[in-house]
Design an enzyme around this catalytic site. Structure first.
Site, short mmCIF file in Angstrom:
data_model
loop_
_atom_site.label_atom_id
_atom_site.label_comp_id
_atom_site.label_asym_id
_atom_site.label_seq_id
_atom_site.Cartn_x
_atom_site.Cartn_y
_atom_site.Cartn_z
CG ASP A 259 60.99 39.42 30.82
OD1 ASP A 259 60.96 39.84 29.64
OD2 ASP A 259 60.11 39.69 31.66
CE LYS B 139 61.11 43.46 32.70
NZ LYS B 139 59.75 43.54 32.09
#
Length: 300
Positions: A140, A10
């Site tokens: 996340d 990410k």
């Protein structure tokens, strides 16, 4: 029987951070993007929980926990608890995402474990329940399930898929030393004692929808960057060295210490990587956005 699931790293195209909340978290307004660096998680039934981590390339896995503190193991336990089943698994993580670099590799592994064990055990968990379980594991993890380009609010766990048409390339420059995310947030609070709510990334969302790669690059932002540079001043010099060979935007990934260079084409990204190599700096090149968690080796 085994099953292998792949999850991506990410980056945050924008990371807006508000002041501290009463629960100790911070309100975020962020735009996540999954990029083409991957961890593969292979699961198999076992009498007791266990995890093995194997490096891909030059990734240093020495800091990854191999006990119940491993986020992928926690994900598996949570899934079993959710369904009320008494099962355990052995997990093998082939780690291509740099560790402790602000790239959410642990979150990716947790998301991969949720999907892999759900498939292996034929639990048929709904997408809604998977996202809710993911949110319990970390801010996340819901994004890691989805991949692509996603807006995250709350503490990052409330996710909304964006109609993003812009694609790009990233030069990823890992650091040899990790940086504590809680320490970065504490430093941010010290630097900004009167911080208000995070600014919404309205212009960036519009640029993504329009496919305006240049404008997206102009709007990249990270509220955590000043705090990370305050704790690790040498990162500023490393960022300057990256700018010496890269004409485009440069920013910190999440809470750091990984540095990112944003490029509109593979050729530009490769030229930057080669320029860094000439200066003795190792870097990776990855496309974005890419898919979220997906099966790469079915049950066999």
């Amino acid at each position: 029987m085994t099953l292998t699931v792949r999850a991506a790293a990410k980056v945050n195209l924008a990371l807006g951070v508000g002041g501290p909340r009463p629960d100790g978290f911070h309100d975020l307004d962020t735009v996540y993007q999954a990029i083409g660096l991957y961890d593969d998680v292979t699961v198999a039934d076992a009498a007791a929980w266990g995890v093995e981590v194997r490096p891909v390339g030059e990734v240093d896995c020495s800091g990854v926990p191999l006990d119940d503190d491993n986020l992928a193991v926690r994900a598996g336990r949570l899934l079993a608890e959710h369904h009320g089943v008494r099962r355990a698994a052995h997990l093998v993580v082939d780690k291509g995402i740099p560790v402790a670099g602000g790239l959410a590799g642990g979150s990716a592994d947790a998301a991969a474990a949720l999907v892999a064990l759900d498939r292996l055990w034929e639990l048929h968990t709904t997408d809604e329940d998977l996202l809710a379980l993911a949110a319990r594991l970390g801010s996340d993890v819901p994004f890691a399930l989805l991949g692509g380009t996603v807006r995250g609010t709350g503490r990052g766990e409330v996710v909304e898929v964006l109609p993003a048409t812009a694609s790009c390339w990233w030069v990823v420059v890992p650091s040899g030393e990790g940086l504590s995310t809680p320490a970065v947030y504490r430093e941010l609070d010290r630097l900004r004692p009167d911080a208000g709510p995070p600014a919404p990334p309205t212009a960036l969302v519009a640029a993504l929808a329009a496919g305006d790669v240049t404008r997206v690059g102009e709007l990249l932002a990270n509220d955590l960057q000043p705090a990370a540079l305050s704790l690790r001043p040498e990162l500023a010099a490393e960022a300057d060295r990256l700018r010496d060979v890269h004409a485009g935007p440069v920013l910190l990934s999440g809470s750091g210490p990984t540095l990112l260079a944003y490029a509109a084409s593979h050729a530009d990204a490769t030229a930057t990587r080669l320029g860094l190599a000439e200066a003795g700096v190792s870097a990776l090149v990855a496309p974005g956005p890419v898919a979220g968690v997906h099966v790469v080796e079915p049950v066999r």
